[in-house]
Design an enzyme around this catalytic site. Structure first.
Site, short mmCIF file in Angstrom:
data_model
loop_
_atom_site.label_atom_id
_atom_site.label_comp_id
_atom_site.label_asym_id
_atom_site.label_seq_id
_atom_site.Cartn_x
_atom_site.Cartn_y
_atom_site.Cartn_z
N ARG A 127 59.76 30.38 -69.80
CA ARG A 127 59.18 29.03 -69.70
C ARG A 127 59.86 28.17 -68.64
NH1 ARG A 127 58.67 29.66 -75.42
NH2 ARG A 127 56.50 30.18 -75.84
N LYS A 149 54.83 23.48 -54.95
CA LYS A 149 53.68 24.38 -55.22
C LYS A 149 54.21 25.81 -55.26
CE LYS A 149 49.58 22.07 -53.43
NZ LYS A 149 48.52 22.10 -52.40
N GLU A 191 52.36 23.22 -38.40
CA GLU A 191 52.47 22.35 -39.58
C GLU A 191 53.25 21.08 -39.24
OE1 GLU A 191 50.87 22.70 -42.46
OE2 GLU A 191 50.32 24.82 -42.52
N LYS A 233 56.61 14.83 -46.00
CA LYS A 233 56.04 15.55 -47.14
C LYS A 233 56.57 15.00 -48.46
CE LYS A 233 54.67 19.83 -49.16
NZ LYS A 233 54.43 21.24 -49.06
N GLU A 243 48.38 16.77 -56.52
CA GLU A 243 47.17 16.74 -55.67
C GLU A 243 45.96 16.26 -56.47
OE1 GLU A 243 46.91 19.79 -52.28
OE2 GLU A 243 45.24 20.35 -53.55
N ARG A 248 47.78 13.86 -51.69
CA ARG A 248 48.39 15.12 -51.23
C ARG A 248 47.41 15.93 -50.39
NH1 ARG A 248 52.82 18.84 -54.41
NH2 ARG A 248 53.01 20.39 -52.76
N ASN A 252 46.34 18.98 -46.17
CA ASN A 252 45.38 20.04 -45.83
C ASN A 252 44.67 19.79 -44.51
OD1 ASN A 252 45.97 21.28 -48.26
ND2 ASN A 252 44.47 20.04 -49.36
N HIS A 255 43.25 22.59 -42.43
CA HIS A 255 43.21 23.79 -43.25
C HIS A 255 41.79 24.20 -43.65
CE1 HIS A 255 47.48 23.02 -43.31
NE2 HIS A 255 47.72 24.08 -44.04
N HIS A 259 41.66 27.88 -42.95
CA HIS A 259 41.60 28.92 -43.99
C HIS A 259 40.41 29.84 -43.78
CE1 HIS A 259 44.20 26.75 -47.26
NE2 HIS A 259 44.93 27.49 -46.44
N HIS A 272 48.91 31.86 -39.79
CA HIS A 272 48.39 30.72 -40.54
C HIS A 272 48.40 29.48 -39.65
CE1 HIS A 272 47.76 27.96 -43.87
NE2 HIS A 272 48.85 27.31 -43.53
N1 GLY Z 1 51.17 22.92 -48.36
C1 GLY Z 1 50.42 21.86 -48.90
C2 GLY Z 1 51.02 21.24 -50.09
O1 GLY Z 1 52.18 21.51 -50.39
O2 GLY Z 1 50.37 20.47 -50.74
#
Ligand code: GLY
Length: 365
Positions: A127, A149, A191, A233, A243, A248, A252, A255, A259, A272
């Site tokens: 957990r 993330k 990025e 960030k 998000e 957040r 993107n 992206h 993507h 990427h």
């Molecule tokens: N890489 C995008 C985020 O962390 O939300």
């Protein structure tokens, strides 16, 4: 040059430091010992991959064991395939065999794949145990190691299973970046450029001036670019950790098309970052059409991406195939494709765009 510290302070989370500097990996164990969460931690598992292990595993083990941790390590095959539930299961089983309890910590030593996989395993094993990120690529330093993330891929798509789980500490030792190849370097630069356009004039014009130095891997420029990206960030994630508040999503930018191209070309064909840079070129032009983005921004962003070694990619795909790929992305909502559109530097909007407008723009692309 002394190391830079950025504190990531997210509501309802323990604040954590991102340390950025040269030769700081050797201090990792002592830095962790200063954290309250590590006072009772005795065992640490390093998760890495078979590209990074020969380069930095011994040094990382030494840095941790010299601070009194008992250290084990596991290395996965390098590449996106490691981000799977099968590999995660193998790691859980190995952790259980090592009798690791809730008082252990996981150290992710590697790029974005290792960071996401180890973050996922660490946030779910028993957990959840403490996770430390030691990113070894520019991309991971400026983006994936910060913000919490984690995830693994399914056949149906990337990152479809995961958690939001903030690390306890991030150690970005910039000396390790010198072994990256050109493609990986440019990938991280994409990025950084994304962050600069979305963040502010201050970041964007600084990056425009520093782009040649950053491409040449000048250490001062590199550290400042990482620090600025992490500050940006951290601020975004502090406003919208999961998000779900329409903030957040700005991360993107580039992206949506990026993507789709990455997927259509086959993962790994283009980096990427190269795909994100192409997506930024597309989105800023869509912005001109839909939200009065000035031509000056289109030109300035094109020039910046060129300087960072991110030229426009050849367009081999049919517009309809690109649109279909965008619609299958997990970020599409109710079949509508969403774009982050810059109205100007530091001023963006999240917009659902009609299919026929996307198709028309793709025809001109
Ligand atoms: N890489 C995008 C985020 O962390 O939300």
């Amino acid at each position: 040059m002394p190391a830079t510290k950025v504190v990531v302070n997210i509501p309802d989370e323990t604040p954590y430091d991102v340390r950025i500097g040269q030769n700081i990996l050797g201090q990792l164990g002592h830095a962790l010992r200063k954290l309250d969460q590590f006072s009772a931690i005795d065992q640490v598992l390093i998760i890495t991959d078979d590209n990074v292990a020969p380069l930095y595993l011994a040094q990382t083990k030494e840095a941790l064991s010299s601070a009194g941790f008992r250290v084990s390590d596991l290395s996965v095959h390098a590449g996106e395939d490691a981000k799977s539930l099968d590999v995660a299961k193998e790691i859980y089983e190995a952790m259980a065999m090592l009798a690791l309890g809730r008082d252990c910590a996981v150290v992710a030593l590697g790029g974005g794949v290792v960071g996401d996989l180890a973050g996922f395993v660490g946030s779910t094993y028993m957990r959840g145990v403490e996770v430390v990120q030691v990113p070894t690529t520019l991309l991971a330093m400026v983006d994936s190691s910060v913000g919490g993330k984690t995830g693994v891929n399914l056949q149906a798509g990337k990152n479809l299973v995961g958690t939001f789980n903030q690390p306890a500490y991030v150690c970005a030792d910039t000396t390790v970046l010198m072994t990256l190849d050109e493609r990986e370097w440019a990938c991280g630069c994409a990025e950084i450029a994304k962050s600069a356009v979305i963040d502010s004039d201050d970041f964007f014009f600084w990056l425009t001036d520093a782009a040649a130095a950053l491409s040449a891997r000048d250490m001062a420029a590199t550290e400042e670019a990482i620090a600025r990206s992490v500050v940006f960030k951290a601020d975004v994630v502090a406003q919208d950790k999961t998000e779900s508040h329409g903030v957040r999503e700005c991360l993107n930018y580039g992206h949506t098309l990026g993507h789709a191209i990455e997927k259509l070309a086959g993962y790994g064909v283009y980096s990427h970052g190269a795909c994100v840079a192409d997506g930024m070129r597309f989105a800023v032009r869509l912005g001109m059409r839909l939200v009065d983005t000035p031509q000056e921004l289109v030109d300035a962003q094109d020039a910046l991406l060129d300087e960072l070694g991110l030229p426009k990619l050849p367009s081999h795909f049919e517009p309809q195939a690109i649109l279909d790929a965008m619609k299958r992305d997990k970020k599409a909502r109710h079949g509508q494709v969403r774009f982050v559109l810059p109205r100007d530097v530091g001023d963006w909007v999240l917009m659902d765009v009609e299919d026929d407008i996307i198709l028309e723009q793709l025809q001109d692309w």
